[in-house]
Design a protein around this motif. Structure first.
Motif, mmCIF file in Angstrom:
data_model
loop_
_atom_site.group_PDB
_atom_site.id
_atom_site.type_symbol
_atom_site.label_atom_id
_atom_site.label_comp_id
_atom_site.label_asym_id
_atom_site.label_seq_id
_atom_site.Cartn_x
_atom_site.Cartn_y
_atom_site.Cartn_z
ATOM 1 N N THR A 57 16.700 3.310 4.827
ATOM 2 C CA THR A 57 16.371 4.325 3.825
ATOM 3 C C THR A 57 17.566 5.266 3.729
ATOM 4 N N LEU A 58 18.052 5.495 2.512
ATOM 5 C CA LEU A 58 19.171 6.409 2.313
ATOM 6 C C LEU A 58 18.678 7.671 1.622
ATOM 7 N N ARG A 59 19.026 8.805 2.192
ATOM 8 C CA ARG A 59 18.754 10.112 1.590
ATOM 9 C C ARG A 59 20.081 10.834 1.457
ATOM 10 N N GLY A 60 20.414 11.247 0.241
ATOM 11 C CA GLY A 60 21.654 11.999 0.043
ATOM 12 C C GLY A 60 22.498 11.352 -1.040
ATOM 13 N N MET A 61 23.542 11.973 -1.315
ATOM 14 C CA MET A 61 24.279 13.043 -0.652
ATOM 15 C C MET A 61 23.954 14.376 -1.373
ATOM 16 N N HIS A 62 23.311 15.291 -0.707
ATOM 17 C CA HIS A 62 22.783 16.511 -1.320
ATOM 18 C C HIS A 62 23.565 17.751 -0.894
ATOM 19 N N TYR A 63 23.605 18.728 -1.810
ATOM 20 C CA TYR A 63 24.207 20.032 -1.508
ATOM 21 C C TYR A 63 23.674 21.057 -2.495
ATOM 22 N N TYR A 121 22.151 10.589 4.876
ATOM 23 C CA TYR A 121 22.076 9.640 5.981
ATOM 24 C C TYR A 121 21.360 8.374 5.545
ATOM 25 N N ILE A 122 21.573 7.326 6.352
ATOM 26 C CA ILE A 122 20.832 6.084 6.194
ATOM 27 C C ILE A 122 20.173 5.782 7.536
ATOM 28 N N THR A 123 18.919 5.388 7.485
ATOM 29 C CA THR A 123 18.219 5.073 8.724
ATOM 30 C C THR A 123 18.699 3.724 9.266
ATOM 31 N N LEU A 124 18.842 3.654 10.571
ATOM 32 C CA LEU A 124 19.276 2.426 11.230
ATOM 33 C C LEU A 124 18.112 1.706 11.897
ATOM 34 N N ASP A 156 32.101 4.832 4.270
ATOM 35 C CA ASP A 156 31.903 3.533 4.903
ATOM 36 C C ASP A 156 30.519 3.496 5.564
ATOM 37 N N TRP A 157 29.507 3.224 4.765
ATOM 38 C CA TRP A 157 28.143 3.153 5.270
ATOM 39 C C TRP A 157 27.956 1.877 6.095
ATOM 40 N N PRO A 158 27.146 1.899 7.141
ATOM 41 C CA PRO A 158 26.954 0.705 7.960
ATOM 42 C C PRO A 158 26.025 -0.335 7.337
ATOM 43 N N ALA A 159 25.329 0.033 6.256
ATOM 44 C CA ALA A 159 24.409 -0.899 5.604
ATOM 45 C C ALA A 159 24.216 -0.464 4.154
ATOM 46 N N HIS A 160 23.759 -1.385 3.333
ATOM 47 C CA HIS A 160 23.390 -1.095 1.951
ATOM 48 C C HIS A 160 21.949 -0.566 1.958
ATOM 49 N N PRO A 161 21.632 0.472 1.178
ATOM 50 C CA PRO A 161 20.274 1.001 1.204
ATOM 51 C C PRO A 161 19.224 -0.002 0.720
ATOM 52 N N ALA A 162 18.132 -0.072 1.451
ATOM 53 C CA ALA A 162 16.969 -0.862 1.029
ATOM 54 C C ALA A 162 15.989 0.027 0.282
ATOM 55 N N VAL A 163 15.990 1.321 0.615
ATOM 56 C CA VAL A 163 15.132 2.312 -0.030
ATOM 57 C C VAL A 163 16.010 3.499 -0.395
ATOM 58 N N ASP A 168 19.113 9.775 -6.237
ATOM 59 C CA ASP A 168 20.246 9.549 -5.342
ATOM 60 C C ASP A 168 21.077 8.338 -5.757
ATOM 61 N N ALA A 169 20.449 7.343 -6.348
ATOM 62 C CA ALA A 169 21.155 6.122 -6.751
ATOM 63 C C ALA A 169 21.981 6.307 -8.017
ATOM 64 N N HIS A 170 21.695 7.343 -8.813
ATOM 65 C CA HIS A 170 22.310 7.427 -10.136
ATOM 66 C C HIS A 170 23.067 8.715 -10.434
ATOM 67 N N TYR A 171 23.514 9.428 -9.417
ATOM 68 C CA TYR A 171 24.403 10.560 -9.710
ATOM 69 C C TYR A 171 25.652 10.021 -10.406
ATOM 70 N N PRO A 172 26.238 10.775 -11.359
ATOM 71 C CA PRO A 172 27.449 10.291 -12.042
ATOM 72 C C PRO A 172 28.656 10.286 -11.100
#
Length: 184
Positions: A57-63, A121-124, A156-163, A168-172
């Motif tokens: 699961t990927l959450r981010g990148m937020h600010y 972050y992405i959950t491992l 350099d993420w360790p995995a591609h997001p599954a969730v 988050d997927a479509h920020y320009p």
């Protein structure tokens, strides 16, 4: 508690001391005196818990921009994540550079992220819980973000997001943007 600087000024790895005995364990995640001694002016105003049932699961990148920028202290209380902080301070020598670290429930290590950074972050592991100590009370409607795979940052993420959320997927693309606003 130990606070260690990393390659991007302002970021710090915070390793909590855990006392163990026959009853179990006790961990102190934050101590104002220790932060002050390390030169980090941080006082938590709100504590949040993010529960993530699925692996990758990927959450981010937020600010949030000033004057609502948020500093945060992040620890994992269950499972494991790959945590990323991205420097979006326009006047920083490390502008657009990122720092990543594996955080898990067994190490007691966390990361302090000052204002001016995007975070994600992405959950491992499945069932990963992330505890946030926030330096500001959340104000709805001011959140911003950059895309997790934006080529400007080449994280350099360790995995591609599954969730991942649609937002988050479509920020320009960030390239060519003016960047975050600065405080007057």
């Amino acid at each position: 508690m130990r606070i260690s600087a990393v390659s991007i000024p302002g970021l710090a790895v915070v390793t909590a001391d855990t006392a163990k005995d026959e009853r179990g364990a006790f961990t102190r995640f934050y101590c104002g005196e220790t932060f002050a001694a390390a030169g980090l002016g941080f006082t938590p105003m709100q504590v949040n818990l993010s529960r993530n049932p699925a692996r990758h699961t990927l959450r981010g990148m937020h600010y949030q921009d000033p004057p609502r920028a948020e500093a945060k202290l992040v620890h994992v209380t269950r499972g494991a994540i790959y945590d990323v902080a991205l420097d979006l301070r326009p006047t920083s020598a490390t502008y657009c550079r990122w720092f990543g670290i594996r955080l898990d429930a067994t190490s007691s290590a966390g990361i302090f992220i000052p204002e001016g950074f995007a975070h994600g972050y992405i959950t491992l592991e499945p069932d990963s819980d992330v505890l946030y100590h926030m330096g500001r009370i959340f104000e709805p409607g001011f959140g911003k973000g950059v895309r997790w795979n934006d080529p400007t940052f080449a994280i350099d993420w360790p995995a591609h997001p599954a969730v991942i959320s649609e937002r988050d997927a479509h920020y320009p693309d960030y390239a060519g943007q003016d960047g975050p606003e600065t405080a007057d």
